[in-house]
Scaffold this motif. Structure first.
Motif, PDB file in Angstrom:
ATOM      1  N   THR A   1       0.778  -1.375   0.017  1.00 44.80           N
ATOM      2  CA  THR A   1       0.024  -0.032   0.102  1.00 44.80           C
ATOM      3  C   THR A   1       0.850   1.205   0.106  1.00 44.80           C
ATOM      4  O   THR A   1       1.696   1.526   0.775  1.00 44.80           O
ATOM      5  N   GLU A   2       0.699   2.275  -1.043  1.00 39.56           N
ATOM      6  CA  GLU A   2       1.202   3.276  -0.934  1.00 39.56           C
ATOM      7  C   GLU A   2       0.370   4.377  -0.279  1.00 39.56           C
ATOM      8  O   GLU A   2      -0.683   4.633  -0.821  1.00 39.56           O
ATOM      9  N   LEU A   3       1.145   5.200   0.476  1.00 37.90           N
ATOM     10  CA  LEU A   3       0.313   6.103   1.379  1.00 37.90           C
ATOM     11  C   LEU A   3       0.942   7.649   1.070  1.00 37.90           C
ATOM     12  O   LEU A   3       2.237   7.770   0.940  1.00 37.90           O
ATOM     13  N   SER A   4       0.277   8.642   0.642  1.00 40.33           N
ATOM     14  CA  SER A   4       0.529   9.906   0.415  1.00 40.33           C
ATOM     15  C   SER A   4      -0.065  11.059   1.819  1.00 40.33           C
ATOM     16  O   SER A   4      -1.302  10.909   2.067  1.00 40.33           O
ATOM     17  N   LEU A   5       0.826  11.244   2.570  1.00 37.65           N
ATOM     18  CA  LEU A   5       0.685  12.133   3.892  1.00 37.65           C
ATOM     19  C   LEU A   5       1.058  13.492   3.972  1.00 37.65           C
ATOM     20  O   LEU A   5       2.098  13.848   3.421  1.00 37.65           O
ATOM     21  N   ASP A   6      -0.015  14.097   4.377  1.00 40.89           N
ATOM     22  CA  ASP A   6       0.602  15.719   4.639  1.00 40.89           C
ATOM     23  C   ASP A   6       0.814  15.899   5.972  1.00 40.89           C
ATOM     24  O   ASP A   6      -0.035  15.521   7.006  1.00 40.89           O
ATOM     25  N   LEU A   7       1.832  16.560   6.432  1.00 37.85           N
ATOM     26  CA  LEU A   7       2.246  17.075   7.735  1.00 37.85           C
ATOM     27  C   LEU A   7       2.577  18.465   7.878  1.00 37.85           C
ATOM     28  O   LEU A   7       3.260  18.947   6.977  1.00 37.85           O
ATOM     29  N   SER A   8       1.976  18.936   9.110  1.00 36.54           N
ATOM     30  CA  SER A   8       2.145  20.452   8.858  1.00 36.54           C
ATOM     31  C   SER A   8       2.378  20.573  10.591  1.00 36.54           C
ATOM     32  O   SER A   8       2.114  19.872  11.576  1.00 36.54           O
ATOM     33  N   GLY A   9       3.125  21.828  10.987  1.00 38.85           N
ATOM     34  CA  GLY A   9       3.465  22.294  12.151  1.00 38.85           C
ATOM     35  C   GLY A   9       4.148  23.364  12.312  1.00 38.85           C
ATOM     36  O   GLY A   9       4.377  24.157  11.220  1.00 38.85           O
ATOM     37  N   GLN A  10       4.377  23.897  13.482  1.00 38.84           N
ATOM     38  CA  GLN A  10       4.804  25.321  13.698  1.00 38.84           C
ATOM     39  C   GLN A  10       5.779  25.203  15.013  1.00 38.84           C
ATOM     40  O   GLN A  10       5.527  24.233  15.923  1.00 38.84           O
ATOM     41  N   THR A  11       7.149  25.813  14.926  1.00 44.17           N
ATOM     42  CA  THR A  11       8.275  25.857  15.831  1.00 44.17           C
ATOM     43  C   THR A  11       8.497  27.086  16.167  1.00 44.17           C
ATOM     44  O   THR A  11       8.631  28.033  15.702  1.00 44.17           O
ATOM     45  N   GLN A  12       8.453  27.066  17.569  1.00 43.58           N
ATOM     46  CA  GLN A  12       8.699  28.388  18.247  1.00 43.58           C
ATOM     47  C   GLN A  12      10.254  28.476  18.519  1.00 43.58           C
ATOM     48  O   GLN A  12      10.799  27.522  18.970  1.00 43.58           O
ATOM     49  N   ASN A  13      10.517  29.669  18.470  1.00 41.64           N
ATOM     50  CA  ASN A  13      12.193  30.314  18.802  1.00 41.64           C
ATOM     51  C   ASN A  13      12.919  29.208  18.019  1.00 41.64           C
ATOM     52  O   ASN A  13      13.761  28.566  18.617  1.00 41.64           O
ATOM     53  N   PRO A  14      13.008  29.263  16.835  1.00 46.29           N
ATOM     54  CA  PRO A  14      13.926  28.609  15.769  1.00 46.29           C
ATOM     55  C   PRO A  14      15.309  29.167  15.604  1.00 46.29           C
ATOM     56  O   PRO A  14      15.919  28.828  14.546  1.00 46.29           O
ATOM     57  N   SER A  15      15.768  29.856  16.343  1.00 50.85           N
ATOM     58  CA  SER A  15      17.274  30.523  16.133  1.00 50.85           C
ATOM     59  C   SER A  15      18.212  29.518  15.933  1.00 50.85           C
ATOM     60  O   SER A  15      19.159  29.529  15.286  1.00 50.85           O
ATOM     61  N   ASP A  16      18.265  28.479  16.981  1.00 49.41           N
ATOM     62  CA  ASP A  16      19.387  27.577  17.018  1.00 49.41           C
ATOM     63  C   ASP A  16      19.102  26.674  15.749  1.00 49.41           C
ATOM     64  O   ASP A  16      20.071  26.131  15.233  1.00 49.41           O
ATOM     65  N   LEU A  17      17.800  26.434  15.293  1.00 48.82           N
ATOM     66  CA  LEU A  17      17.535  25.806  14.193  1.00 48.82           C
ATOM     67  C   LEU A  17      18.190  26.284  13.004  1.00 48.82           C
ATOM     68  O   LEU A  17      18.653  25.495  12.154  1.00 48.82           O
ATOM     69  N   VAL A  18      18.074  27.443  12.527  1.00 51.20           N
ATOM     70  CA  VAL A  18      18.522  28.527  11.662  1.00 51.20           C
ATOM     71  C   VAL A  18      19.956  28.015  11.457  1.00 51.20           C
ATOM     72  O   VAL A  18      20.647  27.859  10.349  1.00 51.20           O
TER      73      VAL A  18
END
Length: 261
Positions: free
Chosen positions: A178-195
């Protein structure tokens, strides 16, 4: 005539030897009776009986039973029961394996597309939307899989969750893909270290991502539907970039499977 009386000497009587006391009663015991009974028996009854001093008997003390012996016996019985239970479970598992020949499901991430990956004006939040294509394979000939509600699927980068979603509810039959197409969404706070980390990895040309999935399932064996389990899937990916509306190339992919109650 008185003068002419003769005095004849009188011979003194000889002393008779003393008569010994008879050792045997003259009258047999019990032969003499009177109205008052046997006097000898009455004399014996009148005498108080002699009291004998009795020493109390104390039985030898038995050594106290050691408590450790009972504990050892209980421990031995418990170990025997556990050993028997393990043998029974092993026998049932072996019978189940040889009859149904269960195999682990296989999952792979085929492609990924990012529709949104941008920061707000003050760089305090990151908004991300991913579209992930996953292939689920059931290699079992006699076991079906019911994918239940309550699944969780998420994408992580450097320990930060970027987005999340869920799998649909469906039944996967025997030896089905079975092939699945999934949509994922989200919001991250204070992403300075991530950038900062993202800029370093983009220069290297490989951005590590982790996709984690917790999926409640029920296995169907023949006509029997078993209790609920949880499939745990973790995939490590290496992509070339995280730019929105661009084709993302998956450089490497490795998925591991586990389960729990």
């Amino acid at each position: 005539m008185a003068d002419h009386q003769r005095i004849h000497p009188v011979r003194e009587p000889e002393q008779e030897p003393p008569v010994p006391k008879p050792t045997v009663p003259l009258v047999p015991k019990g032969s003499f009776r009177s109205e008052k009974g046997d006097p000898e028996k009455q004399q014996q009854e009148q005498q108080p009986p002699l009291r004998r001093r009795t020493i109390p008997y104390y039985p030898p003390l038995k050594p106290p039973k050691r408590r450790c012996c009972s504990c050892k016996r209980c421990l031995c019985c418990t170990c025997c029961l556990l050993f028997l239970l393990i043998i029974i479970i092993a026998a049932l598992a072996a019978a189940f394996y040889f009859v149904f020949q269960p195999k682990i499901p296989n999952y792979s991430v085929d492609s990924m597309r990012i529709t949104q990956f941008n920061f707000n004006t003050d760089m305090s939040s990151l908004f991300a939307t991913f579209n992930v294509n996953i292939t689920a394979r059931n290699p079992n000939k006699k076991i079906g899989i019911y994918y239940e509600s309550g699944s969780q699927l998420s994408v992580w980068y450097t320990g930060v969750k970027l987005c999340e979603g869920s799998l649909p509810i469906f039944y996967q039959g025997h030896q089905n893909t079975t092939e699945l197409s999934l949509d994922l969404s989200g919001q991250t706070q204070n992403p300075s270290d991530l950038v900062q980390a993202l800029q370093v990895d983009q220069q290297k040309g490989s951005i590590p991502l982790n996709i984690k999935a917790k999926v409640p399932v029920k296995l169907k064996i023949g006509k029997l539907k078993l209790m609920k389990w949880k499939f745990l899937v973790k995939c490590r990916l290496g992509v070339d970039s995280l730019s929105a509306n661009n084709a993302i190339r998956i450089r490497n992919s490795d998925c591991k499977f586990g389960f729990s109650l």
